[in-house]
Write a protein that holds these residues in place. Structure first.
Motif, PDB file in Angstrom:
ATOM      1  N   LEU A   1       5.638  -3.094   1.360  1.00  0.00           N
ATOM      2  CA  LEU A   1       4.193  -3.262   1.210  1.00  0.00           C
ATOM      3  C   LEU A   1       3.652  -4.164   2.309  1.00  0.00           C
ATOM      4  O   LEU A   1       2.617  -3.873   2.909  1.00  0.00           O
ATOM      5  N   ARG A   2       4.361  -5.234   2.583  1.00  0.00           N
ATOM      6  CA  ARG A   2       3.923  -6.168   3.630  1.00  0.00           C
ATOM      7  C   ARG A   2       3.908  -5.482   4.997  1.00  0.00           C
ATOM      8  O   ARG A   2       3.006  -5.680   5.801  1.00  0.00           O
ATOM      9  N   GLU A   3       4.904  -4.639   5.264  1.00  0.00           N
ATOM     10  CA  GLU A   3       4.967  -3.936   6.539  1.00  0.00           C
ATOM     11  C   GLU A   3       4.034  -2.733   6.578  1.00  0.00           C
ATOM     12  O   GLU A   3       3.856  -2.125   7.630  1.00  0.00           O
ATOM     13  N   GLY A   4       3.465  -2.354   5.448  1.00  0.00           N
ATOM     14  CA  GLY A   4       2.514  -1.258   5.412  1.00  0.00           C
ATOM     15  C   GLY A   4       3.134   0.121   5.273  1.00  0.00           C
ATOM     16  O   GLY A   4       2.435   1.122   5.427  1.00  0.00           O
ATOM     17  N   ASN A   5       4.435   0.203   4.978  1.00  0.00           N
ATOM     18  CA  ASN A   5       5.064   1.506   4.785  1.00  0.00           C
ATOM     19  C   ASN A   5       4.642   2.151   3.474  1.00  0.00           C
ATOM     20  O   ASN A   5       4.620   3.371   3.362  1.00  0.00           O
ATOM     21  N   LEU A   6       4.355   1.333   2.482  1.00  0.00           N
ATOM     22  CA  LEU A   6       3.917   1.822   1.177  1.00  0.00           C
ATOM     23  C   LEU A   6       2.659   1.074   0.750  1.00  0.00           C
ATOM     24  O   LEU A   6       2.420  -0.054   1.178  1.00  0.00           O
ATOM     25  N   GLU A   7       1.896   1.725  -0.095  1.00  0.00           N
ATOM     26  CA  GLU A   7       0.790   1.071  -0.786  1.00  0.00           C
ATOM     27  C   GLU A   7       1.090   1.127  -2.277  1.00  0.00           C
ATOM     28  O   GLU A   7       1.796   2.020  -2.738  1.00  0.00           O
ATOM     29  N   TYR A   8       0.523   0.197  -3.012  1.00  0.00           N
ATOM     30  CA  TYR A   8       0.799   0.050  -4.437  1.00  0.00           C
ATOM     31  C   TYR A   8      -0.533  -0.143  -5.124  1.00  0.00           C
ATOM     32  O   TYR A   8      -1.296  -1.039  -4.768  1.00  0.00           O
ATOM     33  N   GLN A   9      -0.832   0.727  -6.072  1.00  0.00           N
ATOM     34  CA  GLN A   9      -2.126   0.610  -6.749  1.00  0.00           C
ATOM     35  C   GLN A   9      -1.998   0.999  -8.211  1.00  0.00           C
ATOM     36  O   GLN A   9      -1.093   1.736  -8.593  1.00  0.00           O
ATOM     37  N   GLN A  10      -2.945   0.487  -8.996  1.00  0.00           N
ATOM     38  CA  GLN A  10      -2.963   0.836 -10.410  1.00  0.00           C
ATOM     39  C   GLN A  10      -3.459   2.265 -10.550  1.00  0.00           C
ATOM     40  O   GLN A  10      -4.368   2.701  -9.828  1.00  0.00           O
ATOM     41  N   LEU A  11      -2.838   3.002 -11.471  1.00  0.00           N
ATOM     42  CA  LEU A  11      -3.257   4.376 -11.710  1.00  0.00           C
ATOM     43  C   LEU A  11      -4.693   4.386 -12.215  1.00  0.00           C
ATOM     44  O   LEU A  11      -5.050   3.609 -13.113  1.00  0.00           O
ATOM     45  N   PRO A  12      -5.523   5.240 -11.645  1.00  0.00           N
ATOM     46  CA  PRO A  12      -6.903   5.309 -12.120  1.00  0.00           C
ATOM     47  C   PRO A  12      -6.956   5.819 -13.563  1.00  0.00           C
ATOM     48  O   PRO A  12      -6.157   6.656 -13.960  1.00  0.00           O
ATOM     49  N   ASP A  13      -7.867   5.282 -14.325  1.00  0.00           N
ATOM     50  CA  ASP A  13      -8.098   5.691 -15.714  1.00  0.00           C
ATOM     51  C   ASP A  13      -6.886   5.496 -16.620  1.00  0.00           C
ATOM     52  O   ASP A  13      -6.728   6.205 -17.609  1.00  0.00           O
ATOM     53  N   SER A  14      -6.005   4.552 -16.292  1.00  0.00           N
ATOM     54  CA  SER A  14      -4.866   4.292 -17.173  1.00  0.00           C
ATOM     55  C   SER A  14      -5.205   3.124 -18.084  1.00  0.00           C
ATOM     56  O   SER A  14      -5.738   2.118 -17.651  1.00  0.00           O
ATOM     57  N   HIS A  15      -4.910   3.301 -19.357  1.00  0.00           N
ATOM     58  CA  HIS A  15      -5.198   2.248 -20.329  1.00  0.00           C
ATOM     59  C   HIS A  15      -4.159   1.139 -20.248  1.00  0.00           C
ATOM     60  O   HIS A  15      -4.443  -0.010 -20.510  1.00  0.00           O
ATOM     61  N   LEU A  16      -2.947   1.511 -19.889  1.00  0.00           N
ATOM     62  CA  LEU A  16      -1.893   0.521 -19.693  1.00  0.00           C
ATOM     63  C   LEU A  16      -1.854   0.140 -18.214  1.00  0.00           C
ATOM     64  O   LEU A  16      -2.400   0.837 -17.371  1.00  0.00           O
ATOM     65  N   ALA A  17      -1.196  -0.929 -17.909  1.00  0.00           N
ATOM     66  CA  ALA A  17      -1.061  -1.341 -16.516  1.00  0.00           C
ATOM     67  C   ALA A  17       0.029  -0.506 -15.855  1.00  0.00           C
ATOM     68  O   ALA A  17       1.178  -0.913 -15.738  1.00  0.00           O
ATOM     69  N   CYS A  18      -0.316   0.712 -15.449  1.00  0.00           N
ATOM     70  CA  CYS A  18       0.618   1.615 -14.784  1.00  0.00           C
ATOM     71  C   CYS A  18       0.270   1.662 -13.301  1.00  0.00           C
ATOM     72  O   CYS A  18      -0.901   1.741 -12.934  1.00  0.00           O
ATOM     73  N   TYR A  19       1.302   1.620 -12.478  1.00  0.00           N
ATOM     74  CA  TYR A  19       1.097   1.584 -11.030  1.00  0.00           C
ATOM     75  C   TYR A  19       1.795   2.746 -10.356  1.00  0.00           C
ATOM     76  O   TYR A  19       2.677   3.377 -10.932  1.00  0.00           O
TER      77      TYR A  19
END
Length: 128
Positions: free
Chosen positions: A63-81
């Motif tokens: 993530l720091r190097e920018g190879n991946l991005e990490y985000q919360q799933l849209p419209d998820s009631h639980l904290a799913c990423y």
């Protein structure tokens, strides 16, 4: 992946995660990533003998190097990423080039193990 900043085992781990994003229509739910990696004896908790601290690779290094991005799933009631391709991955390759690479790897594997390939093809035909 051209940069040489990562060792081969860690780069192959990144290739696996990027592959999962392609197979899941450009995103890979975190739960599915860890499920796949656990089948390779790489669990979210603990240290792997080759990869090191697995929880450090995904969120910190890539993530720091920018190879991946990490985000919360849209419209998820639980904290799913989920994981997505990051800008550095796009800068180093395209999804098209990456898919061509994966197809070449698959073809080499099929040629390297012809009896197993034939057996796998039969099993797939029987399952269909």
């Amino acid at each position: 992946m051209h940069s040489g900043r990562q060792g081969l085992p860690k780069a192959s781990f990144l290739v696996l995660v990027l592959s999962l994003t392609i197979w899941n229509r450009d995103h890979a739910p975190e739960e599915e990533v860890w499920g796949t990696l656990s089948r390779m004896w790489l669990c979210a908790e603990g240290e792997h003998c080759v990869f090191g601290e697995s929880r450090e690779l995904l969120p910190h290094m890539w993530l720091r190097e920018g190879n991946l991005e990490y985000q919360q799933l849209p419209d998820s009631h639980l904290a799913c990423y989920e994981f997505l391709w990051g800008p550095q991955a796009y800068a180093e390759t395209s999804k098209w080039q990456f898919m061509v690479f994966l197809l070449r790897v698959k073809q080499r594997a099929l040629r390297a193990f012809p009896p197993l390939s034939a057996e796998a093809a039969r099993e797939e035909d029987e399952a269909a």
